[in-house]
Scaffold this motif. Structure first.
Motif, mmCIF file in Angstrom:
data_model
loop_
_atom_site.group_PDB
_atom_site.id
_atom_site.type_symbol
_atom_site.label_atom_id
_atom_site.label_comp_id
_atom_site.label_asym_id
_atom_site.label_seq_id
_atom_site.Cartn_x
_atom_site.Cartn_y
_atom_site.Cartn_z
ATOM 1 N N GLY A 273 0.773 -1.228 0.000
ATOM 2 C CA GLY A 273 0.000 0.000 0.000
ATOM 3 C C GLY A 273 0.807 1.282 0.000
ATOM 4 N N TRP A 274 2.102 1.237 -0.307
ATOM 5 C CA TRP A 274 2.911 2.454 -0.348
ATOM 6 C C TRP A 274 3.518 2.624 -1.736
ATOM 7 N N TYR A 275 3.939 3.849 -2.015
ATOM 8 C CA TYR A 275 4.534 4.187 -3.304
ATOM 9 C C TYR A 275 6.021 4.466 -3.113
ATOM 10 N N GLY A 276 6.828 3.983 -4.040
ATOM 11 C CA GLY A 276 8.265 4.220 -3.981
ATOM 12 C C GLY A 276 8.825 4.449 -5.375
ATOM 13 N N VAL A 277 9.956 5.133 -5.439
ATOM 14 C CA VAL A 277 10.597 5.415 -6.720
ATOM 15 C C VAL A 277 11.980 4.776 -6.725
ATOM 16 N N ASP A 278 12.333 4.176 -7.850
ATOM 17 C CA ASP A 278 13.653 3.552 -7.942
ATOM 18 C C ASP A 278 14.659 4.519 -8.566
ATOM 19 N N GLY A 279 15.882 4.045 -8.750
ATOM 20 C CA GLY A 279 16.941 4.909 -9.250
ATOM 21 C C GLY A 279 16.703 5.432 -10.646
ATOM 22 N N SER A 280 15.865 4.744 -11.425
ATOM 23 C CA SER A 280 15.581 5.193 -12.789
ATOM 24 C C SER A 280 14.447 6.208 -12.841
ATOM 25 N N GLY A 281 13.852 6.489 -11.686
ATOM 26 C CA GLY A 281 12.750 7.448 -11.642
ATOM 27 C C GLY A 281 11.381 6.830 -11.830
ATOM 28 N N CYS A 282 11.305 5.507 -11.926
ATOM 29 C CA CYS A 282 10.013 4.836 -12.088
ATOM 30 C C CYS A 282 9.320 4.723 -10.731
ATOM 31 N N VAL A 283 8.041 5.099 -10.690
ATOM 32 C CA VAL A 283 7.257 5.030 -9.458
ATOM 33 C C VAL A 283 6.458 3.730 -9.449
ATOM 34 N N TYR A 284 6.463 3.060 -8.300
ATOM 35 C CA TYR A 284 5.732 1.808 -8.132
ATOM 36 C C TYR A 284 4.804 1.916 -6.918
ATOM 37 N N PRO A 293 4.069 -0.887 -11.454
ATOM 38 C CA PRO A 293 4.529 0.396 -11.989
ATOM 39 C C PRO A 293 3.358 1.346 -12.247
ATOM 40 N N VAL A 294 3.517 2.597 -11.828
ATOM 41 C CA VAL A 294 2.508 3.620 -12.098
ATOM 42 C C VAL A 294 2.795 4.180 -13.486
ATOM 43 N N ALA A 295 1.790 4.161 -14.351
ATOM 44 C CA ALA A 295 1.999 4.410 -15.775
ATOM 45 C C ALA A 295 2.564 5.794 -16.068
ATOM 46 N N SER A 296 2.145 6.802 -15.291
ATOM 47 C CA SER A 296 2.563 8.166 -15.607
ATOM 48 C C SER A 296 2.377 9.058 -14.389
ATOM 49 N N TYR A 297 2.971 10.236 -14.459
ATOM 50 C CA TYR A 297 2.791 11.216 -13.392
ATOM 51 C C TYR A 297 1.324 11.628 -13.307
ATOM 52 N N GLU A 298 0.649 11.706 -14.460
ATOM 53 C CA GLU A 298 -0.774 12.046 -14.471
ATOM 54 C C GLU A 298 -1.591 10.981 -13.735
ATOM 55 N N SER A 299 -1.191 9.721 -13.874
ATOM 56 C CA SER A 299 -1.880 8.646 -13.154
ATOM 57 C C SER A 299 -1.734 8.826 -11.653
ATOM 58 N N MET A 305 -2.401 11.302 -5.258
ATOM 59 C CA MET A 305 -1.071 11.195 -4.660
ATOM 60 C C MET A 305 -0.219 12.397 -5.049
ATOM 61 N N SER A 306 0.789 12.657 -4.238
ATOM 62 C CA SER A 306 1.780 13.689 -4.545
ATOM 63 C C SER A 306 3.156 13.111 -4.251
ATOM 64 N N MET A 307 4.174 13.675 -4.876
ATOM 65 C CA MET A 307 5.514 13.107 -4.768
ATOM 66 C C MET A 307 6.072 13.173 -3.348
ATOM 67 N N PRO A 326 0.581 -3.010 -14.348
ATOM 68 C CA PRO A 326 0.696 -1.556 -14.185
ATOM 69 C C PRO A 326 -0.559 -0.941 -13.567
ATOM 70 N N ILE A 327 -0.362 0.190 -12.915
ATOM 71 C CA ILE A 327 -1.480 1.006 -12.429
ATOM 72 C C ILE A 327 -1.711 2.094 -13.465
ATOM 73 N N ARG A 328 -2.891 2.024 -14.114
ATOM 74 C CA ARG A 328 -3.214 2.940 -15.213
ATOM 75 C C ARG A 328 -4.659 3.407 -15.066
ATOM 76 N N PRO A 329 -4.965 4.204 -14.055
ATOM 77 C CA PRO A 329 -6.365 4.565 -13.804
ATOM 78 C C PRO A 329 -7.012 5.343 -14.937
ATOM 79 N N LEU A 330 -6.207 5.978 -15.775
ATOM 80 C CA LEU A 330 -6.789 6.784 -16.850
ATOM 81 C C LEU A 330 -7.434 5.920 -17.928
ATOM 82 N N THR A 331 -7.185 4.599 -17.907
ATOM 83 C CA THR A 331 -7.865 3.720 -18.865
ATOM 84 C C THR A 331 -9.337 3.556 -18.516
ATOM 85 N N GLY A 332 -9.693 3.799 -17.248
ATOM 86 C CA GLY A 332 -11.076 3.619 -16.813
ATOM 87 C C GLY A 332 -11.421 2.193 -16.445
#
Length: 462
Positions: A273-284, A293-299, A305-307, A326-332
């Motif tokens: 239930g938590w969000y983390g970012v790896d060295g490549s900048g990918c948020v999970y 993986p969270v698909a985008s900053y918009e997602s 959420m905020s950084m 992936p987590i892609r809420p914008l797909t609906g």
């Protein structure tokens, strides 16, 4: 093999006569019929005295479903026990087929048929147009087919078949559940916890008119259900809808799913239930032992959420986890959302979405009292909401109406911090632990003392 059929009555004599006549007409295997009457005043008792094939007990008042069933079982002589409501009509081959589903495996604990008025997983469409039309329909529907049997995590008490040995092992129905409601869900869950399976006999249809004892005897069904649901919640610590509205494999006996939200975490388990970012900048987002993986900053923004709430430098933890969907809420699509999140519909209404079930939140104060922030809710369309089964609304006293929310930081009465997971509290070791997972003291939800002391404490989060 003798089956003891236990029928409960409270007025509704016409229903009782129809039910008993259907049993006599359509049951061609050995059975005995036991009736427990709960204070009928409409001639039912006089009618019972005229029936030579019925053994009965007359209670002076309504003892409730659980206590009355327990009375009936105490009188029963059969190796099999069948609990049956009196607002039912049985059908051709009903009992042999239920017996076949039960006796096919030793591990089957309880069996129930499908019906028109019943819990969702047992429900089948049927339009009643008279008794004769029902019997014709059921004669075509009821043919033995193990391919139509299915596992369940709950069974409706309107018609349940089990072995006497199962009853002896599990004990009686819990009479704390007043009048009627949730004692069947409780009993099924007790069977699951003992390693027994619940089975829906999808090849057997029993007609159920539904709620006639409540309606005709002017009982407030909602008020009774509310009290009994709270009792279930306090007894087991989770919302009963998770058993009723869907088939969650994590509740089935013999299945220990990795990081299932209902299972207690192991001592070394990474929290979910938590969000983390790896060295490549990918948020999970970490859920159920995997990183999604969270698909985008918009997602991320769409989910409220905020950084500043994303754990930085989480490489070491994330590297040891498999990648999930992936987590892609914008797909609906609902499976592209997290397991649990706060949602807001187009009209501004708030809903807690948790493990595939939506719980409407009555007002903003109920929302905030649980530590939820309406301004951080994810926007969601009505058609998305209506695709999910609806659970009990959160209102009035939300700490009593809902299970402890997962994936939140809680503060105990003495100020110690805990992480909620699997309806348990995991002590948070230090401020460094908070930073590691992107949590903060400022967002900790103060637990009312009575909630804190009744919630089990699990392994520490390091």
């Amino acid at each position: 093999m003798l089956t003891s059929i236990i029928l409960l009555t409270l007025n509704n004599m016409d229903q009782t006569v129809r039910c008993v006549n259907s049993i006599r007409m359509l049951t061609h295997v050995p059975y005995e019929l036991i009736v427990i009457d709960n204070g009928s005043t409409d001639g039912t008792i006089g009618w019972l005295y005229e029936q030579p094939d019925i053994r009965f007990v007359c209670n002076g008042s309504n003892a409730g479903f659980a206590a009355s069933c327990n009375q009936g079982v105490a009188l029963a002589r059969g190796e099999l026990l069948l609990l049956l409501n009196n607002d039912t009509l049985v059908s051709p081959r009903w009992l042999p087929q239920l017996q076949a589903a039960l006796l096919s495996q030793d591990a089957v604990g309880i069996v129930g048929p499908v019906s028109n008025f019943v819990l969702p997983l047992q429900k089948r469409p049927f339009h009643y147009a008279g008794d004769d039309s029902f019997f014709r329909f059921a004669d075509g529907f009821n043919f033995q087919d193990p391919g139509r049997w299915q596992n369940a995590t709950s069974l409706s008490g309107f018609c349940m078949l089990l072995r006497r040995s199962t009853w002896d092992a599990l004990g009686a129905l819990d009479e704390q559940f007043a009048v009627g409601g949730y004692e069947d869900i409780d009993y099924g869950y007790r069977a699951l916890r003992c390693g027994l399976s619940l089975r829906i006999a999808g090849d057997t249809f029993v007609y159920h008119e539904g709620n006639k004892s409540f309606d005709r005897n002017r009982m407030d069904m909602y008020a009774i259900a509310r009290v009994n649901r709270r009792l279930f919640l306090r007894k087991w610590g989770f919302n009963p809808e998770r058993l009723i509205l869907q088939l969650d494999p994590g509740f089935l006996p013999g299945i220990r799913m990795l990081a299932h939200p209902h299972h207690e975490p192991t001592s070394a388990a990474v929290p979910g239930g938590w969000y983390g970012v790896d060295g490549s900048g990918c948020v999970y987002r970490v859920e159920r032992g995997v990183k999604r993986p969270v698909a985008s900053y918009e997602s991320l923004l769409h989910l409220g959420m905020s950084m500043d709430r994303v754990a930085l430098g989480a490489d070491a933890i994330l590297a040891g986890l498999a990648v999930g969907t992936p987590i892609r809420p914008l797909t609906g699509l609902m499976w592209d959302y997290p397991d649990s999140f706060l949602a807001r519909d187009p009209g501004g209404g708030a809903h807690m979405i948790a493990y595939g079930i939506r719980y409407p939140i009555h007002d903003e104060s109920s929302c905030r009292s649980l530590g939820l922030r309406p301004e951080e809710a994810a926007g969601i369309r009505y058609e998305q909401l209506h695709a999910l089964p609806e659970g009990w609304p959160i209102r009035m006293d939300p700490w009593e109406e809902h299970e402890l929310l997962d994936h939140r930081v809680y503060a105990g009465p003495d100020g110690r911090l805990f992480y909620g997971e699997g309806q348990r509290l995991r002590p948070i070791r230090s401020d460094e632990t908070l930073r590691r997972y992107g949590w903060s003291r400022e967002r900790a939800v103060a637990l009312p003392p009575h909630v804190f002391y009744r919630t089990p404490v699990s392994y520490e989060v390091d």
